[in-house]
Structures are given as structure tokens and as C-alpha cells.
Design an enzyme around this catalytic site. Structure first.
Site, PDB file in Angstrom:
ATOM      1  N   GLU A 172     -28.566   7.435  11.616  1.00 54.15           N
ATOM      2  CA  GLU A 172     -28.030   6.106  11.939  1.00 54.15           C
ATOM      3  C   GLU A 172     -29.036   5.265  12.706  1.00 54.15           C
ATOM      4  OE1 GLU A 172     -25.589   4.691  10.712  1.00 54.15           O
ATOM      5  OE2 GLU A 172     -24.572   6.380   9.791  1.00 54.15           O
ATOM      6  N   CYS A 346     -20.902  -5.470  -2.795  1.00 53.01           N
ATOM      7  CA  CYS A 346     -20.549  -6.688  -2.064  1.00 53.01           C
ATOM      8  C   CYS A 346     -21.777  -7.201  -1.323  1.00 53.01           C
ATOM      9  CB  CYS A 346     -19.395  -6.399  -1.110  1.00 53.01           C
ATOM     10  SG  CYS A 346     -18.482  -7.857  -0.618  1.00 53.01           S
ATOM     11  N   CYS A 352     -18.715  -8.904  -8.245  1.00 53.22           N
ATOM     12  CA  CYS A 352     -17.266  -8.764  -8.079  1.00 53.22           C
ATOM     13  C   CYS A 352     -16.602  -7.936  -9.177  1.00 53.22           C
ATOM     14  CB  CYS A 352     -16.612 -10.129  -7.993  1.00 53.22           C
ATOM     15  SG  CYS A 352     -17.045 -11.000  -6.488  1.00 53.22           S
ATOM     16  N   CYS A 355     -16.268  -4.333  -8.260  1.00 52.12           N
ATOM     17  CA  CYS A 355     -15.697  -4.007  -6.954  1.00 52.12           C
ATOM     18  C   CYS A 355     -14.329  -3.341  -7.090  1.00 52.12           C
ATOM     19  CB  CYS A 355     -15.578  -5.288  -6.136  1.00 52.12           C
ATOM     20  SG  CYS A 355     -14.824  -5.021  -4.532  1.00 52.12           S
ATOM     21  N   CYS A 361      -9.129  -8.783  -1.982  1.00 51.53           N
ATOM     22  CA  CYS A 361     -10.188  -9.626  -1.421  1.00 51.53           C
ATOM     23  C   CYS A 361      -9.762 -11.094  -1.445  1.00 51.53           C
ATOM     24  CB  CYS A 361     -11.472  -9.432  -2.217  1.00 51.53           C
ATOM     25  SG  CYS A 361     -12.848 -10.407  -1.625  1.00 51.53           S
TER      26      CYS A 361
END
Lengths: 613, 259
Positions: A172, A346, A352, A355, A361
Site C-alpha cells: 500500500e 471507472c 460504462c 461496469c 450509478c
């Protein structure tokens, strides 16, 4: 910043909360040099873009690192924000099903309750999607969750968790501001070098820095190292990172609320949110929040609160006993799924039709309205009108397809901005084709309109200008073939890395020609040499300017002019090795220079110097 | 099936030449009224719209609507094999894989025949809004080409300003500035040299000269060109071909010029 003042006030309550946010902002971004210096020092022990005093969800703090001092106004804004978040994301909230109609986008605040929160099927769809793609990008740090219930041997479990937490933590931190493809190799090397947090704690700081070489933002490496030592020495942890977000943020330097959330959710299976830039984008679209997710604290907090509520909902989807404390792999998968979605689907220009959660959304729904024939504005109650969102017209100024408006405005570009045909109603006849197709299949042209709408989320913010700097890098070769190198200060840019003596050029001076730079470099090096005892009476000669190396930091555009000097010493200088070892400046053989940790930019300069022979 | 015969190959050669730099791949849509083409350039700034009416051919036969997906670079290569005066016949089956082109030279009884492979191009067909233009300027196509070429030397863009005094093309660049002004002009002997300005209100717009330069390649097709302008609307440049066939170019303006 300008955005907040341009918001239209719709009610006195909204005006008040706005005042508070803008005040917060001005406090945080004070241009006063003194505060800035002070703030810089304060950030030192942590790197992650969040507050170390962040507690749980509704009162957690924004990511702008400079706003640490508690302002008297903050308590108030906290109260307002908490109330708003409770209303939006609490169990009592109701999802608004009708998308609002662009371009006016009139809606109530309650519009921003995430539809995902009340749609378990959609949550499931995202998790299923993630399970299908999670291994595609070959991220070695993605591993199966360690389920504590499957391990009866506590000691063995502890070892596993300790290793896993360490792995996730390193990944991370490395992934902050750095692309996945780059991180993979570094992470593998790192793990091969220091298998456990104990190995890392025992490593020398130079080794740690050199393993980080090339990743940039070197303070991350020093902080990881520091933190590893702390966590290993602390009798409470002895090497195992804490599992709670609060403890992680408080006890581990460099870990802010994002990294803490990631470790807590991915490793320990707790229902904690992790919100990075990708997730901010995904959520701003899911919630239909057309606002500044980069610097507006209230907006960022709202998205964090949404993420927290979602993490809880997801955790409970799978929990058998519905108790608060149940842990599972779901929060970790969920958080990573949102991030993966943000980085692959995204994206700023979204995909889209790929997705899995477009049905929940808001941005997608609004875009769909744009291409459908029926557009009936339905807003009944304007009392509770949303003041978080900017209006589309305002954002239009920042976008490419402005037409009439831009004309009245002074534009920096001398030749004007080239418009696209789509800005002038050159559009596919939307209604003509629609009846032939099944209802949910959209033509590619319709999709484009939807994507274009979704792209407007989140609000585009004008970036701060990058500082332009020039520096003289002076490579000085002594007659015995050794080079002078020095260590950078322990704070600031490229802290603790080695470099050739460098002199930042001031804006006020004219450095446009090689000749001027040569004179300046010679002055600089002469001063330097007179301080160096071993070089007394030596003959300094400027060979030439070898070239210029451009280098880009996130906030500085640096040009390094490399100058080669030779230094003729009369007698062989015998060096006191012991004192030199600790010195910030020393002469080093080419091999020694090679093996020192240096920034990548500086290494390019060194290559240039080596090539010149 | 489609079968269309052109008396002179030059027409198709010139049309393809004029658009191949704007558009790489496009569909020729054939139906009983003729052959049409509509395509945008990659950056979606300019649009080409071509219509070759059935009357332009003799004979023209098209039983069923078909769409011929063609790579224009490849088509140019094939058309290079045709002489300007050759008789050109294009043929395609219904649901074709190839476009058949035959060039016949009446002078020396030479016949050449080519099959060009077709491709599936997923193309969006845009509705072009009907516009009442505020200014319509007809002028010799070579004159327009010359203005564009001359001003390209000065700058990347040109401001076109039409008023009752005439039409002014002006460019502001790093090396200086320049302008060309035309007034209405009638030449009875040579009507192709006429400059005709119709104006309902003054307009002023800025356009990229690079695109205009591309459009001007169509000057070979027609002696006159028609330029239609309205404020804040894309420019239309039209070359009329034989009959009511046409080649039109639309170009989105640049906005925010400091003039």
C-alpha cells in the site's frame, strides 16, 4: 476554492455550513510562509494523505495534510457533517430512484444516498466482478484472506498475520502515487530482501533507501523503516501491526486513514473503508456528487462516510450472526474491488458498458436520461436542495465543450480553443433507433453521451502550477579518478540521498546561456573546494557543460545542467577513512558512486558524466 | 447489387483525394438515390459529407441498400491505376466482401479490373443540424485555396469576418499578421470568377487553417466554392459537383480567440 464561493446559496443553513468549509479551507491553505514551514515539519512522521488523529467514520478527517491544528470551527463543521452523513448513510435513509435531469441537475441532498446501500444485488455484482478480474493484473500482494477461524494454533496464526500485514502495508505504501506495473518488481525484490518486518527493522537505512531507489517520494522508505523498528520494539505489538484503524494511525508512522483502512480490512477482515483517488472518483459518480474531491474537506468526508457505510453493509451481507465484530474477507475484497473498478473501468474516461454497477450509478442514470426521449424534471421539495454539488454550467467552463460562454471570457490560449463538432448538436438521432433495440441495449452513440456525462464527475479542479527550477550539477573529478559527492539533508526532497554538489539557480539571475551557467558553476565549485582541506592548492578546471537532464517531480519541473570539472592535486591525499565515513561530503571512486543511493535523476547526470570520458 | 458507371474516373479520383487526409476508413452507403459518405476526422473536429447522386452515373443501379467499408488509402492506390479520362465502373454484390472497379480506356481498348477488399466499419451516422447561415460566400475555389495557403504561412488559425463591406480573412502569428479582404465581384465574361456575398448579419469566427487546407484539396472538383458561416456554429464549405451531387465539409470553430 473559487468553486465554493460561486455556489449559489439556497438556504441559510447551507450558507452557514459553506462558510465553515471555506473558513477551514483558508485556514488550511494559508499562504503564509511561516505556517507552511511549520506544517511541513509536522507532516514529517506520517506520509499517507490523511490525518493521524482520524478516528472512525463520521468524524474522520480530510486528507489535506496541512490542516492539523484543531480549529474552533471544526467541531461545528464536524457536527454538521456528522448529521448529514447520518441522514444520508444511516439505516433510516431512503434511496431516491429517479435520477435528476442534466444540465440543471436539481436535486435534494438525499439524492446522494448511495443506491448501492439498498441494493445487495449490485454489491454482489461488484464483488463477483472483482473475483473474476482480481488476478488479471498479477499483483503478487493479492493473496487469499487468512481466516482466523481456520487456524486453531494461535502462535501459527500470529506468524501468518504478521507476515500478511507486513506485505499489505508495504504494497500500500509503495502504491501511493506509483503505478502498479512499477510496484510489482519493487515489491517482489523488497519481500525477497526482508522477508519479515523483523528483517526490515534490522536493516540499515542505506539499504532500505537503495531498495526504494527509483520509486520516488523517498521519505516513504525512511518512514516504513522507522515504523518497522517501532512496531518490532513496541512490547504491545512486537512485530504484528495493529488491526484497528485508530491504532494503526496512531502507532505506525506514515500510515494514515487510507493505509490503515486497507490493512485493517484486507488483512484483518474488518469492515473498514479504504478510499484512494480511484475510489473518490467511483463514489462521486455512484452518488452523483459533482464536487471537488481533491480539496473540499466536506466532500471528501462525505465520500469517506459513504465508503464506511458501504463497507459495513458489505460485511453484513455475508455475516451469519450479524454481530459488529464478525470479520470476513468481504471488506477487503470490497475495498479492492472499488479501487480496481476505479483504475480499470471507472477511469477518468469511464468504460460504462463494462461496469458491473452502472445500475446504481447516478452519473450513469443521468447520462441515460440525456439520451432517452422522456425528460421530465421532477423536483418537488426544494427546501432540502443539495449544496454539495456544483452546477454543470459552472463545470462546463472547465471542460472542453464550452461554446457560447467561453467567448466572453478572456482565454489564455492565443489562438482560441478548438471545439469539437459534438458541441454543436452534431449528434446521432437518438430516438430513431431506439424502438428497434431491446430496452437496455444502448447504441454506441448513446453510450458516448452517457460516458461524456459520467466524465464530468468528479468536478475538475484546476491543478496548481508546477514550479520550474534549474540546478547546476557539478561533477568534480580529482586527478586520482575520485568524484566528490555529498548527502542531501535528512528532510525535504530526496532526503538523505547522495548527489553531486548541486546549486539551485535563482530565478532572478540570468542563466539562459552556457557561458553564464559556467561562470556560476565555477564560482560555486571554487567555494566548495576551498572548504575541502584535502584539496588545498589544487588546480580547478571547468571542462564543459555536458548537457541538461530534465526531471519531473510531482510539484517541480527540474532541469539539471551537468558541469564537469577536473581538480589537479599536487600530492596524493591520504584520507582518514573513519572520519570520511560519517561525513556528508566525500570523495568516492566511480564504483563507489555507482553503489550509493541516488535519485534516478541524479543517476542520469552521473551516466552523462561517465559517458563523457 | 450495385453497378455504377462514371464517364470519367477523374471525379472519383478527385473526391477520394480530397478526403483521404481527413478520414482513413469510411463507409460508402449506396441506395437507389446514389452513393453517400459521411465521416468525421479522428479528432471529431471536421466532418465530410459526400453525395454522388444517381444522375451523376450512367447507368446507376442499386437494388438494395449496401454499405461499402473502404480504407481510403487502399482505394487511392487502386484509383491511381485509372487515367482521368477512363470510364470507371464500380460493382458490388449484396453483402459484399469486395468492391470491383473496372477502368476502360476508350482510346486504346484497354480494360483493367481491380477487386478491393472491404471491411466492417462501425460508424456512427450523425445528424447534421439544419442551419440558416448568417453569411454565405461563394467564390472561386482556387481563390479560397490561395487565401488559406497564404495565411497558413502566418498562423495556425484564421479569423473569418463577414460584414456588409465584404469578407475578411485574417491571421495573427508569431512572425506578424496578415489579412485578405474580398468584396462582391461580378465578372460577366467569366462567371466562375464571381465573388458573391449574402449576409443577414455580420459574423466573425476562427478556424484551424490545417483543416481548411485539407478541404481545399477539393478545389480540383469545382471552380466555385461556397462558404457558409453563422456565429458559434461549425463552418460549412461546399463544393457542388455535376448535377446536385456535392462534397461538403463541416469544421468546428475555435472559441475564445482574443482577436
Amino acid at each position: 476554492m473559487a468553486a465554493s464561493s460561486s455556489r449559489t446559496a439556497r438556504s441559510s443553513a447551507s450558507a452557514a455550513s459553506k462558510k465553515i468549509t471555506s473558513q477551514l479551507k483558508s485556514d488550511g491553505n494559508s499562504p503564509d510562509a511561516v505556517t507552511r514551514v511549520a506544517a511541513k515539519r509536522r507532516i514529517a512522521p506520517r506520509h499517507d494523505a490523511s490525518e493521524s488523529d482520524a478516528t472512525a467514520h463520521e468524524d474522520s478527517d480530510g486528507p489535506a495534510p496541512k490542516r492539523r491544528k484543531a480549529q474552533p470551527s471544526r467541531a461545528k463543521s464536524k457536527g454538521i457533517a456528522a448529521e448529514l452523513h447520518q441522514r444520508l448513510f444511516g439505516a433510516a435513509g431512503k434511496t431516491v430512484h429517479q435520477p435528476c435531469v442534466p444540465p440543471t441537475r436539481r436535486h435534494n441532498v438525499s439524492y446522494h444516498r448511495p443506491a448501492l446501500l439498498d441494493d445487495a444485488a449490485s454489491r454482489h455484482a461488484l464483488l463477483a466482478w472483482f473475483d473474476g478480474v482480481s488476478t488479471k493484473r498479477n499483483m503478487p500482494w493479492r493473496k487469499a484472506w487468512i481466516n482466523p477461524r481456520e487456524h486453531s494454533n494461535a502462535a501459527q496464526l500470529r506468524v501468518l498475520l504478521e507476515r500478511r500485514a507486513y506485505e499489505v502495508w508495504i504494497s500500500e505504501i509503495m502504491l501511493q502515487q506509483t503505478r502498479v506495473a512499477v510496484v510489482i518488481d519493487y515489491w517482489n525484490n523488497w519481500m525477497a530482501k526482508w522477508e519479515t518486518i523483523h528483517d526490515l527493522a534490522a536493516a540499515s537505512s542505506d539499504d532500505v533507501l537503495s531498495a526504494w531507489r527509483g520509486l520516488g517520494y523517498y521519505s516513504r522508505a525512511t518512514r516504513i523503516h522507522e515504523a518497522a523498528k517501532l512496531v518490532v520494539q513496541d512490547p504491545a505489538t512486537t512485530g504484528l501491526l495493529p488491526s484497528q484503524v485508530d491504532d494503526l494511525v496512531a502507532k505506525v508512522p506514515g500510515v494514515g486513514r487510507y493505509t490503515a483502512g486497507a490493512i485493517s480490512a484486507i488483512v484483518f477482515g474488518r469492515a473498514e473503508p479504504m478510499v484512494d483517488g480511484n475510489v473518490l472518483r467511483v463514489l462521486s459518480r455512484q452518488l452523483g456528487l459533482l464536487a471537488n474531491v481533491k480539496t473540499d474537506k466536506l466532500v471528501i468526508d462525505t465520500l469517506w462516510a459513504a465508503a464506511a457505510a458501504l463497507a459495513k453493509a458489505v460485511a453484513q451481507d455475508g455475516a451469519e450472526d450479524k454481530t459488529e465484530d464478525s470479520v470476513s474477507n468481504r471488506p477487503g475484497r470490497w475495498g479492492q474491488a472499488l479501487m480496481e473498478l476505479g483504475s480499470t473501468v471507472c477511469t477518468p474516461k469511464p468504460n460504462c458498458d463494462q461496469c458491473p454497477i452502472s445500475s446504481t450509478c447516478r452519473a450513469y442514470g443521468e447520462g441515460k436520461l440525456l439520451v432517452s426521449a422522456e425528460r421530465k424534471p421532477v423536483i418537488k421539495d426544494i427546501e432540502d436542495s443539495c449544496d454539495l454539488c456544483e452546477t454543470l454550467e459552472e463545470t462546463a467552463d472547465l471542460e472542453e465543450d464550452v461554446s457560447a460562454k467561453a467567448k466572453a471570457k478572456p482565454v489564455a490560449a492565443k489562438q482560441g480553443k478548438q471545439m469539437k463538432l459534438s458541441a454543436f448538436m452534431f449528434k446521432a438521432p437518438a430516438s430513431e433507433k431506439a424502438p428497434e433495440k431491446p430496452k437496455n441495449a444502448l447504441s454506441s452513440r448513446d453510450m458516448e453521451v452517457i460516458v461524456d456525462h459520467a466524465r464530468k464527475f468528479p468536478l475538475k479542479v484546476v491543478k496548481k502550477a508546477v514550479r520550474v527550477e534549474e540546478t547546476l550539477v557539478c561533477v568534480i573529478r580529482r586527478s586520482d579518478g575520485q568524484y566528490l559527492i555529498q548527502k542531501r539533508p535528512e528532510k525535504g526532497l530526496l532526503a538523505g540521498l547522495w548527489e553531486f554538489p548541486s546549486n539551485i539557480l535563482q530565478d532572478s539571475d540570468d542563466n539562459s546561456t552556457t557561458k553564464l551557467r559556467r561562470a556560476r558553476a565555477t564560482d560555486f565549485v571554487s567555494d566548495l573546494i576551498t572548504q575541502d582541506k584535502t584539496s588545498q592548492g589544487a588546480q580547478l578546471k571547468h571542462v564543459r557543460e555536458l548537457g541538461s537532464v530534465p526531471w519531473l517531480f510531482s510539484h517541480i519541473k527540474l532541469t539539471m545542467h551537468v558541469h564537469l570539472f577536473t581538480l589537479e592535486t599536487e600530492e596524493d591525499c591520504v584520507e582518514d577513512a573513519a572520519t570520511k565515513a560519517n561525513a556528508r561530503q566525500r570523495w568516492a571512486s566511480p564504483d563507489a558512486v555507482d553503489s550509493e543511493s541516488m535519485g534516478t535523476g541524479m543517476r542520469k547526470c552521473w551516466e552523462l558524466a561517465k559517458d563523457s570520458d | 447489387m450495385l453497378e455504377a458507371r462514371l464517364e470519367q474516373a477523374a471525379l472519383l479520383k478527385k473526391v477520394v483525394d480530397a478526403i483521404k487526409d481527413l478520414v482513413q476508413d469510411c463507409n460508402f452507403d449506396c441506395n437507389d438515390t446514389g452513393i453517400a459518405l459521411q465521416a468525421m476526422d479522428n479528432s471529431h473536429v471536421a466532418l465530410v459529407s459526400m453525395m454522388l447522386k444517381a444522375e451523376a452515373f450512367s447507368p446507376f443501379r442499386c437494388d438494395r441498400n449496401i454499405s461499402l467499408g473502404v480504407n481510403l488509402t487502399s482505394l487511392t492506390k487502386v484509383l491511381r491505376a485509372a487515367q482521368n479520362e477512363d470510364i470507371l465502373t464500380v460493382k458490388a454484390e449484396d453483402g459484399p466482401d469486395v468492391l470491383n472497379l473496372v477502368f476502360e480506356s476508350s482510346a486504346n481498348d484497354r480494360i483493367s479490373e481491380y477487386d478491393l477488399k472491404l471491411m466492417d466499419i462501425d460508424q456512427e451516422h450523425l445528424g447534421i443540424p439544419d442551419t440558416e447561415y448568417a453569411a454565405t460566400i461563394a467564390m472561386p475555389s482556387v481563390e479560397f485555396r490561395r487565401i488559406v495557403a497564404d495565411l497558413t504561412a502566418m498562423s495556425e488559425s484564421v479569423n473569418i469576418e463577414a460584414s456588409k463591406d465584404g469578407v475578411k480573412f485574417s491571421s495573427n502569428g508569431d512572425i506578424g499578421n496578415g489579412s485578405v479582404t474580398l468584396r462582391s465581384h461580378t465578372d460577366l465574361d467569366k462567371p466562375e470568377l464571381n465573388v458573391d456575398i449574402e449576409l443577414t448579419e455580420p459574423v466573425s469566427l476562427t478556424f484551424s487553417l490545417k483543416y481548411l487546407g485539407n478541404f481545399c484539396k477539393a478545389a480540383a472538383l469545382s471552380t466555385q466554392v461556397k462558404i457558409c458561416l453563422s456565429n458559434e456554429v461549425p463552418l460549412l464549405v461546399e463544393y457542388t459537383l455535376a448535377g446536385s451531387s456535392y462534397l461538403r465539409f463541416y469544421l468546428a470553430p475555435k472559441i475564445g480567440d482574443d482577436e
